[in-house]
Structures are given as C-alpha cells and as structure tokens.
Motif scaffolding. Sequence first.
Motif, mmCIF file in Angstrom:
data_model
loop_
_atom_site.group_PDB
_atom_site.id
_atom_site.type_symbol
_atom_site.label_atom_id
_atom_site.label_comp_id
_atom_site.label_asym_id
_atom_site.label_seq_id
_atom_site.Cartn_x
_atom_site.Cartn_y
_atom_site.Cartn_z
ATOM 1 N N GLY A 193 -7.289 22.777 6.672
ATOM 2 C CA GLY A 193 -7.306 21.314 6.725
ATOM 3 C C GLY A 193 -6.289 20.724 5.769
ATOM 4 N N CYS A 194 -6.546 19.515 5.303
ATOM 5 C CA CYS A 194 -5.589 18.814 4.440
ATOM 6 C C CYS A 194 -5.360 19.535 3.115
ATOM 7 N N ILE A 195 -6.330 20.320 2.670
ATOM 8 C CA ILE A 195 -6.157 21.055 1.411
ATOM 9 C C ILE A 195 -5.093 22.141 1.539
ATOM 10 N N GLY A 196 -4.626 22.397 2.768
ATOM 11 C CA GLY A 196 -3.536 23.352 2.967
ATOM 12 C C GLY A 196 -2.201 22.680 3.218
ATOM 13 N N GLY A 197 -2.127 21.368 2.998
ATOM 14 C CA GLY A 197 -0.911 20.615 3.275
ATOM 15 C C GLY A 197 0.278 21.040 2.438
ATOM 16 N N ALA A 198 1.473 20.860 3.009
ATOM 17 C CA ALA A 198 2.699 21.317 2.348
ATOM 18 C C ALA A 198 2.980 20.573 1.051
ATOM 19 N N GLY A 199 2.464 19.356 0.913
ATOM 20 C CA GLY A 199 2.724 18.561 -0.288
ATOM 21 C C GLY A 199 1.724 18.768 -1.400
ATOM 22 N N CYS A 200 0.829 19.754 -1.235
ATOM 23 C CA CYS A 200 -0.130 20.075 -2.298
ATOM 24 C C CYS A 200 0.579 20.749 -3.472
ATOM 25 N N LEU A 201 0.031 20.557 -4.649
ATOM 26 C CA LEU A 201 0.527 21.292 -5.821
ATOM 27 C C LEU A 201 0.054 22.738 -5.764
ATOM 28 N N THR A 202 -1.191 22.918 -5.370
ATOM 29 C CA THR A 202 -1.782 24.252 -5.290
ATOM 30 C C THR A 202 -2.487 24.408 -3.950
ATOM 31 N N THR A 207 0.826 -1.211 0.000
ATOM 32 C CA THR A 207 0.000 0.000 0.000
ATOM 33 C C THR A 207 0.857 1.255 0.000
ATOM 34 N N ILE A 208 0.527 2.175 -0.904
ATOM 35 C CA ILE A 208 1.207 3.471 -1.008
ATOM 36 C C ILE A 208 0.166 4.560 -0.785
ATOM 37 N N PHE A 209 0.370 5.391 0.213
ATOM 38 C CA PHE A 209 -0.529 6.521 0.444
ATOM 39 C C PHE A 209 -0.041 7.717 -0.351
ATOM 40 N N ILE A 210 -0.970 8.404 -1.013
ATOM 41 C CA ILE A 210 -0.642 9.584 -1.823
ATOM 42 C C ILE A 210 -1.522 10.731 -1.361
ATOM 43 N N GLY A 211 -0.905 11.796 -0.874
ATOM 44 C CA GLY A 211 -1.704 12.891 -0.335
ATOM 45 C C GLY A 211 -0.931 14.189 -0.229
ATOM 46 N N PRO A 212 -1.467 15.133 0.553
ATOM 47 C CA PRO A 212 -0.888 16.464 0.642
ATOM 48 C C PRO A 212 0.046 16.664 1.818
ATOM 49 N N CYS A 213 0.281 15.608 2.595
ATOM 50 C CA CYS A 213 0.798 15.765 3.955
ATOM 51 C C CYS A 213 2.218 15.232 4.134
ATOM 52 N N THR A 214 3.112 16.091 4.631
ATOM 53 C CA THR A 214 4.456 15.630 4.971
ATOM 54 C C THR A 214 4.451 14.843 6.284
ATOM 55 N N ALA A 215 3.529 15.176 7.196
ATOM 56 C CA ALA A 215 3.470 14.481 8.486
ATOM 57 C C ALA A 215 3.056 13.019 8.319
ATOM 58 N N LYS A 216 2.388 12.706 7.217
ATOM 59 C CA LYS A 216 2.028 11.304 6.964
ATOM 60 C C LYS A 216 3.284 10.444 6.777
ATOM 61 N N LYS A 217 4.360 11.064 6.286
ATOM 62 C CA LYS A 217 5.614 10.320 6.138
ATOM 63 C C LYS A 217 6.147 9.904 7.508
ATOM 64 N N ALA A 218 5.946 10.777 8.498
ATOM 65 C CA ALA A 218 6.359 10.439 9.861
ATOM 66 C C ALA A 218 5.402 9.426 10.479
ATOM 67 N N GLU A 219 4.108 9.597 10.224
ATOM 68 C CA GLU A 219 3.107 8.658 10.765
ATOM 69 C C GLU A 219 3.360 7.241 10.265
#
Length: 473
Positions: free
Chosen positions: A435-444, A316-328
Amino acid sequence: MRKFDTKVQYLKYKVLREVARQAWQDTLLENVLDIPKIIVPGKQPTMRCCVYKERAILAERVKLAMGGSADNPNVIEVIDIACDECPVGGYEVTNACRGCLAHRCEDVCRRGAISFDENHVAHIDKTKCVECGQCAKVCPYTAIVSRKRPCQNACKVKAISMNEEKAATIDNNKCISCGACVYQCPFGAIMDKSYMLNVIDLLRKSEQGRSYKLYAIVAPSISSQFNYARLGQVISGLKALGFHTVVEAALGADMVAEAESRELAEKGFLTSSCCPAFVTYIRQSFPQLLPMVSHNLSPMAAIARFIKETTPDAKTIFIGPCTAKKAEAQLDTVKPYIDAVLTFEELQALFDSRDLDITTLPEDVLDNASYFGRIFARSGGLSDAVAEGLKEQNIDFDLKPCVCDGIEACRMALLKKSKNVLDANFIEGMACLGGCIGGAGCLTHGEKNKAEVDKYGREAYEKTIADATSVLK
C-alpha cells in the motif's frame, strides 16, 4: 537512526536540500551551476569514474529538483548520462550449463535462438531471441537466467525499455507514475520531478504577509516515517516551516469511506479510486472497466476540496509517500484543490535546508481522523474502512473485497473482472506493495511500517468514521 533506506536516496536528498537552501536564501539562480561542486567539493570522485561526470549527473539531478523538463508531462524522468552501468539485459546462459545431452532448451525455443559449441554448452543468439523465457523454465540446472535491469524488473506495466544508447526510456503512454523504478534503480538514474520550489515560494510569501492560509495535508503513512523523531515533533516542524495548519489526509479517507460504501451498495460493484497509479492503470490497460471506478475523489483531493470550500483564502500542500500524487494533482478534476505535492523525502530536505532539528521541538497534536481513515495507508485498510462505513450507515450489503497488494495483483483482479470470473464486488487497488507505506517517496520501507500505521490508527480507535466526519458537517 538512519533517515533513509539507501545511499541513492541520501544523494537525492542532498541535492534537494541544497536546492531548497539556495531558494530560501534567494540565491538559487546565481548559484545553480555551483551546486554540484558544493555536493562534491574535491577533485576525487565519490561514486563515478571521474569527478566531472559525477558533477554532470548532479547537474541533471538539480534540474529535476527544480521541476524538470516542461516538455515532458511525466513526473518521472530518466537521467540518461547516469544510466550507463547496467548490463543490456535479457536471457543469458551461465557457467552452470553442464553441456547436457537432453538439449531441452533447444527443443523448446521456437525461434532457433539456441546453439551449442564443441563442448555442448548452450549459447543464445540475441538477434533471434524474443525473451519468452521458455528455455530458462526447462533447463534442469537453472543455468539460463534473466538479466533484466532493476528498473525493468520494478516496472510491472512494462513502460521501460532501452534506447539506442542502451539507456532506459519511459513510455509515457504506459507509465502510471508509481515510482517503483525510481526507488529500485541502484544508480539513481531515474528520478521524480520535484515541485518543492513552488512550496518554498508559497511559504516565503506567507511569511511576507500574503493573505492566505497555508495548509499541510499529511498522508496517514507519515506515522511510519521520520522514525528518528516523534510524530508530534514532525507536526511542529511543519508549523515551524510556515504552515498555518496541519490536517490529516486520513480525514479525507473517512469522507471517502462513507461515500464509497454508499456508492458500492448502489452500484453493486466498484473499484477504489484512492490510488492514482491504480486508476491510471485501469484507464490505460482496462478502459472498459472505467465506469466501475468509484466516482469519489481520493482522500487527498476530498479533504483539500473541503478546505478550499470552507476557507476561500487557503492554499493546500499534500505531503505523502507517493510520486503518482504529483501527477494526480495536475488533473483537471483535482488541480483546483491541490496547489502542490511533496514527498516525505522532500519534506526532510526542507527541514534540513532550514537547519530545523525537529527532535528538539515540542510535540504538537494531529487528531482528526478515525482508526479506519488512518489505516488507508496500508494494504487492506481501505476495504476495512468500507466495511465499517456500511456497518455505521446500516447499509445491508454483503461486501466481498479483493485486496490487491501491488500492481501485479491489481492486473490479475482486473483481468478476472473483465472476464466476469472475479468472486468479489469491490477491488481495493494499491499499486505499491504494502500500500502507501511502500511508496517511492517514503524515507523508509519495510514490514515495520505496517505496524506503525496500525499503532497510530489505534490511538483514534474510540472514534467512528461518523465521529471523524461530523466536524465537517
């Protein structure tokens, strides 16, 4: 349409894309030192004082794109050589000072850091100043301003300070891996580590016939990203990369909403556990409130656990906007379920490293979750979903949510709860603004992203949470 908000993001993307391209071709190790020259091929610098410094910084970016330092457990790292253009910072007197007679700034300073020259213009002695800001508050001309660096302004948990060389340094004991500093640094001197090579390795082995199925778990905020293409084309692009199946993390959000509403009714008070940066903040700054954090896994981990339990050969590979998910994903409670985490920035780099123009692809379908699972992506969505979970399960509980939009709002809510003055029984904590739409890994980033998430959610409006989770039972 533009794929990125800033040129800093575009530079980061170019490094990620080139590292990925070399990895696909199995030439990364032999060409790794040449990547800076590939990105800046000429003899003239494009951003820095000289091409040699520019390439030296790019070499550090390449290291982070390949996983960064194994000695640093944090997923966020500072590129010291790139962090040398910002002012030292602190409070400064500007030329707006009129040399007034009141000298309120001097009166309010308890450290004696304010003095005046022959024209009565104020000056601040940095050796005495403790950055309390009282002088700035009382100046009638607002002539005293704070010159904090962008990364320090962005970091609301005060994890960033300056070292002896005046470069930013991160206190790992305070950092919550939210990535706000990554997005706000105008020189790109702070970057999140990439585990993209792990994903490429899994994709390549899958192509070679390894006996596992590779699942892409996409965050619901994907509906607000890749705005130059249709969502169905993004899904097709993931399958073209080699993913066997694409699943909505929003389906995990439906699972969490069901379980969390029951847990809330049983305990009477709860804080959410969906945002890993928020949970880390509680652990570090309000440890006495840890028993009140929901015991549910995050939507990412919940759906990944279901996939692993029902498909033993799954990756399983999670794909999202969040850098903290890498730590989780590195936590002992989550590690068995998630094999790697990608940001939307990294997914764009993967598409382009394979020369995949997703706008030419047919539209595939991503149709699993309910409206309520999908709106987890924006602030307030989780609270709405918990309310719906209580309603659908006929649980008689008077929900009083406190919706926290950003870590400063989280701090105020947690502080009030620690003093038993919070008029709420559920804290929805989101570290990123919006929320998540403001995550650092977002494109926009931006307000329009909220509208896109709600629009996408309404496509599943006929579904209840129970309808969505019934396929899992």
